[in-house]
Scaffold this active site. Structure first.
Site, short mmCIF file in Angstrom:
data_model
loop_
_atom_site.label_atom_id
_atom_site.label_comp_id
_atom_site.label_asym_id
_atom_site.label_seq_id
_atom_site.Cartn_x
_atom_site.Cartn_y
_atom_site.Cartn_z
N LYS A 2 8.49 52.07 -44.06
CA LYS A 2 7.24 52.02 -43.32
C LYS A 2 6.36 53.17 -43.80
O LYS A 2 6.77 54.32 -43.79
CB LYS A 2 7.51 52.14 -41.82
CG LYS A 2 6.31 51.89 -40.94
CD LYS A 2 6.74 51.83 -39.48
CE LYS A 2 5.60 51.46 -38.55
NZ LYS A 2 6.05 51.34 -37.15
N ASP A 90 7.01 49.74 -25.16
CA ASP A 90 6.29 48.67 -25.84
C ASP A 90 7.25 47.56 -26.26
O ASP A 90 7.15 47.04 -27.37
CB ASP A 90 5.54 49.22 -27.05
CG ASP A 90 4.45 48.27 -27.54
OD1 ASP A 90 3.99 47.42 -26.74
OD2 ASP A 90 4.04 48.38 -28.71
#
Length: 263
Positions: A2, A90
């Site tokens: 990432k 989340d």
């Protein structure tokens, strides 16, 4: 791997905080972080490769039993995050990746701890994003940071289960503000009113997670995983047994709020 796009220092800082949070959780159902580094001035996270798909993309292909299996695994991963002091904040279908082994076994992995909150230090990995409205607990939607505990993640797991069962989030709207208001005030449609083939026990489990008041939900992600295990074993689920108690608690809380308003 990432990477941060561009050269924004704040984005790099958030990525490092996300990696540190996720690296604290060592569990088979949480994506592992192997390394945080920098190449050509860009920060990156090297993570476990998950040869799978986001849960939301896979949902229509899963049986009710498989949905329960995936959610049980995800809840166990979240329970480990809670044990080390993190609230994810989340959780949603797109933040759970699912692999299917050659033997057909489903393996979920909880991802993206970008806005995880540390119970001990009250730290937040990002200060600008609070979560995804359709999957937020009411106390999170109201911005009541001091009230957030592991039961906020239980709500989000329940909202994810609801979406798996019905094909839509518990409460939705034309814009985020409408969604946030509905989460605080409205009750979701019962899943079996949308699809009568949904098992009553899975409906009860989802609705227990989605209680407005945290004390009426499962006390922990582990308790949710245990109830999903009872469903899979064909045993009576705790959500059905506690449905009456949950109704009485909601009634008491509504009366308490009215008395406060009149005072």
């Amino acid at each position: 791997i990432k990477l941060v796009r561009g050269d924004d220092p704040e984005s790099s800082r958030r990525l490092v905080l996300e990696a540190r949070a996720q690296a604290r959780v060592s569990h088979d159902r949480v994506c592992k972080v192997y390394e945080v580094g920098e190449v050509r001035g860009r920060v990156y996270i090297a993570m476990q490769h998950i040869d799978g798909r986001p849960l939301g993309d896979l949902a229509k292909e899963l049986t009710f039993e498989e949905k329960a299996i995936v959610m049980r695994g995800a809840a166990l991963g979240v329970a480990e995050a809670h044990r080390v002091g993190l609230i994810h904040r989340d959780l949603k279908p797109s933040n759970i990746m699912v692999e299917r082994t050659d033997a057909g076994e489903l393996r979920p992995f909880v991802m993206d701890f970008g806005i995880a909150r540390d119970w001990a230090t009250d730290a937040t990995a990002t200060g600008s994003v609070l979560g995804t409205p359709q999957f937020m607990a009411p106390e999170q939607a109201r911005g009541e940071a001091e009230r957030l505990d592991r039961r906020a993640d239980v709500y989000s797991l329940g909202a994810t289960l609801y979406a798996l069962l019905t094909g839509r989030p518990p409460l939705d709207g034309d814009n985020p503000l409408i969604v946030l208001n509905r989460i605080a005030l409205d009750e979701p449609t019962r899943p079996r009113a949308i699809d009568a083939t949904i098992p009553a026990d899975l409906e009860a489990i989802a609705l227990k997670c989605l209680e407005k008041e945290p004390p009426a939900r499962y006390d922990s992600a582990r308790a949710l995983a245990d109830d999903l295990g009872r469903f899979l074993d064909g045993a009576p689920v705790a959500a059905r047994a506690s449905a009456g108690a949950g109704y009485r608690l909601r009634k008491q809380l509504r009366r308490h709020r009215r008395l406060i308003a009149l005072a």
